[in-house]
Design a protein around this motif. Structure first.
Motif, PDB file in Angstrom:
ATOM      1  N   ALA A  48       1.136   4.965   2.288  1.00 28.35           N
ATOM      2  CA  ALA A  48       2.242   3.947   2.253  1.00 28.35           C
ATOM      3  C   ALA A  48       1.331   2.657   1.589  1.00 28.35           C
ATOM      4  CB  ALA A  48       2.496   3.559   3.719  1.00 28.35           C
ATOM      5  N   PRO A  49       2.116   1.977   0.779  1.00 30.77           N
ATOM      6  CA  PRO A  49       1.846   0.891   0.085  1.00 30.77           C
ATOM      7  C   PRO A  49       1.749  -0.335   0.912  1.00 30.77           C
ATOM      8  CG  PRO A  49       4.023   1.443  -0.670  1.00 30.77           C
ATOM      9  CD  PRO A  49       3.524   2.485   0.402  1.00 30.77           C
ATOM     10  N   ILE A  50       2.955  -0.222   2.030  1.00 33.11           N
ATOM     11  CA  ILE A  50       3.173  -1.583   2.818  1.00 33.11           C
ATOM     12  C   ILE A  50       3.562  -1.081   4.178  1.00 33.11           C
ATOM     13  CG2 ILE A  50       3.676  -3.098   0.948  1.00 33.11           C
ATOM     14  CD1 ILE A  50       6.782  -2.507   1.883  1.00 33.11           C
ATOM     15  N   ASP A  51       3.421  -1.746   5.082  1.00 34.11           N
ATOM     16  CA  ASP A  51       4.003  -1.613   6.605  1.00 34.11           C
ATOM     17  C   ASP A  51       5.441  -1.455   6.653  1.00 34.11           C
ATOM     18  OD1 ASP A  51       1.207  -1.556   7.652  1.00 34.11           O
ATOM     19  OD2 ASP A  51       1.770  -3.635   8.493  1.00 34.11           O
ATOM     20  N   GLY A  52       6.081  -0.533   6.972  1.00 30.80           N
ATOM     21  CA  GLY A  52       7.601  -0.392   7.045  1.00 30.80           C
ATOM     22  C   GLY A  52       8.245   1.090   7.358  1.00 30.80           C
ATOM     23  N   VAL A  53       9.218   1.046   6.943  1.00 30.95           N
ATOM     24  CA  VAL A  53      10.271   2.461   7.224  1.00 30.95           C
ATOM     25  C   VAL A  53      10.403   3.077   5.964  1.00 30.95           C
ATOM     26  CG1 VAL A  53      12.453   3.214   8.080  1.00 30.95           C
ATOM     27  CG2 VAL A  53      11.385   1.376   9.217  1.00 30.95           C
ATOM     28  N   VAL A  54      10.068   4.387   6.160  1.00 30.88           N
ATOM     29  CA  VAL A  54      10.266   5.301   4.872  1.00 30.88           C
ATOM     30  C   VAL A  54      11.895   5.481   4.668  1.00 30.88           C
ATOM     31  CG1 VAL A  54       9.902   7.503   3.889  1.00 30.88           C
ATOM     32  CG2 VAL A  54       8.010   6.242   5.134  1.00 30.88           C
ATOM     33  N   ASP A  55      12.496   5.067   3.857  1.00 25.91           N
ATOM     34  CA  ASP A  55      13.870   5.139   3.666  1.00 25.91           C
ATOM     35  C   ASP A  55      14.271   5.942   2.514  1.00 25.91           C
ATOM     36  OD1 ASP A  55      13.539   3.178   1.691  1.00 25.91           O
ATOM     37  OD2 ASP A  55      15.040   1.841   2.285  1.00 25.91           O
ATOM     38  N   GLU A  56      13.560   6.316   1.811  1.00 24.41           N
ATOM     39  CA  GLU A  56      13.898   7.319   0.736  1.00 24.41           C
ATOM     40  C   GLU A  56      12.566   8.389   0.356  1.00 24.41           C
ATOM     41  OE1 GLU A  56      15.067   7.222  -4.047  1.00 24.41           O
ATOM     42  OE2 GLU A  56      15.563   5.379  -2.743  1.00 24.41           O
ATOM     43  N   LEU A  57      12.802   9.529   0.477  1.00 32.68           N
ATOM     44  CA  LEU A  57      11.798  10.446   0.307  1.00 32.68           C
ATOM     45  C   LEU A  57      12.190  11.911  -0.487  1.00 32.68           C
ATOM     46  CD1 LEU A  57       8.849  11.060   1.639  1.00 32.68           C
ATOM     47  CD2 LEU A  57       9.940  12.091   3.684  1.00 32.68           C
ATOM     48  N   SER A  58      11.571  12.366  -1.276  1.00 32.63           N
ATOM     49  CA  SER A  58      11.411  13.424  -1.819  1.00 32.63           C
ATOM     50  C   SER A  58       9.994  13.860  -2.097  1.00 32.63           C
ATOM     51  CB  SER A  58      12.152  13.236  -3.218  1.00 32.63           C
ATOM     52  OG  SER A  58      11.257  12.762  -4.058  1.00 32.63           O
ATOM     53  N   PRO A  59       9.710  15.157  -2.594  1.00 37.35           N
ATOM     54  CA  PRO A  59       8.421  15.653  -2.763  1.00 37.35           C
ATOM     55  C   PRO A  59       7.642  14.954  -3.634  1.00 37.35           C
ATOM     56  CG  PRO A  59       9.956  17.549  -2.805  1.00 37.35           C
ATOM     57  CD  PRO A  59      10.623  16.207  -2.941  1.00 37.35           C
ATOM     58  N   TYR A  60       8.275  14.373  -4.843  1.00 36.05           N
ATOM     59  CA  TYR A  60       7.696  13.335  -5.718  1.00 36.05           C
ATOM     60  C   TYR A  60       7.725  11.942  -5.669  1.00 36.05           C
ATOM     61  CZ  TYR A  60      12.125  14.088  -7.658  1.00 36.05           C
ATOM     62  OH  TYR A  60      13.710  14.230  -7.634  1.00 36.05           O
ATOM     63  N   GLN A  61       8.508  11.382  -4.596  1.00 40.51           N
ATOM     64  CA  GLN A  61       8.448   9.883  -4.476  1.00 40.51           C
ATOM     65  C   GLN A  61       8.859   9.571  -3.279  1.00 40.51           C
ATOM     66  OE1 GLN A  61      11.442   7.585  -4.623  1.00 40.51           O
ATOM     67  NE2 GLN A  61      12.743   9.454  -4.095  1.00 40.51           N
ATOM     68  N   PHE A  62       8.574   8.349  -2.903  1.00 41.65           N
ATOM     69  CA  PHE A  62       8.985   7.781  -1.604  1.00 41.65           C
ATOM     70  C   PHE A  62       8.995   6.191  -1.895  1.00 41.65           C
ATOM     71  CE2 PHE A  62       4.287   8.242  -1.703  1.00 41.65           C
ATOM     72  CZ  PHE A  62       3.931   6.982  -1.074  1.00 41.65           C
ATOM     73  N   THR A  63      10.129   5.574  -0.858  1.00 41.35           N
ATOM     74  CA  THR A  63      10.233   4.263  -0.997  1.00 41.35           C
ATOM     75  C   THR A  63       9.988   3.767   0.554  1.00 41.35           C
ATOM     76  OG1 THR A  63      11.724   4.377  -2.635  1.00 41.35           O
ATOM     77  CG2 THR A  63      11.930   2.367  -1.038  1.00 41.35           C
TER      78      THR A  63
END
Length: 148
Positions: free
Chosen positions: A45-60
């Motif tokens: 994770a690049p920051i503290d927070g909530v994973v609100d978008e997730l696929s095998p190859y990207q995340f937010t």
């Protein structure tokens, strides 16, 4: 200010090195990219927070301040149909900066004909709002840039 950490180890480079015009011209947003170490590894994770978008190859991950950072594990890796990727969290999970979010095989990405470079984009950030902390060699979890 939000400090964004590198999701993977490798070499920190400007987005202009990403072989995709949407990233290179910052249409997706400003940020940096990592040319990753060629190995099986984990993206954090690049920051503290909530994973609100997730696929095998990207995340937010969105922080409590509303700022979102999107990490793409390679360019055009959606063409691999998830091969070489494994999510370690679920959408809606709260994560800490540096916590593993996904496992991936960089060599499988390359052998699948995709670029393994990892764009790390500040969503909805204004031009000039990022202060790059480092270029060159970087270790996963080290500070990449500050978002003012």
């Amino acid at each position: 200010m939000t400090t964004v950490v590198s999701p993977v180890s490798g070499k920190a480079v400007d987005l202009t090195y990403v072989p995709n015009e949407s990233f290179a011209s910052e249409v997706v947003g400003p940020g940096m990219a990592i040319d990753p170490v060629r190995a099986v590894g984990k993206a954090v994770a690049p920051i503290d927070g909530v994973v609100d978008e997730l696929s095998p190859y990207q995340f937010t991950v969105h922080g409590d301040d509303g700022r979102g950072i999107r990490v793409y594990l390679g360019v055009d890796t959606n063409q691999l149909s998830g091969k070489g990727f494994h999510s370690l969290v679920r959408k809606g999970d709260r994560v800490k900066a540096g916590q593993p979010v996904a496992a991936w095989d960089v060599t499988a990405v390359e052998s699948g004909g995709c670029s393994p470079i990892v764009p790390v984009v500040a969503l909805h950030a204004s031009a000039g709002s990022l202060d790059v902390r480092t270029t060159g060699p970087i270790v996963s979890g080290d500070a990449l840039y500050d978002w003012w």
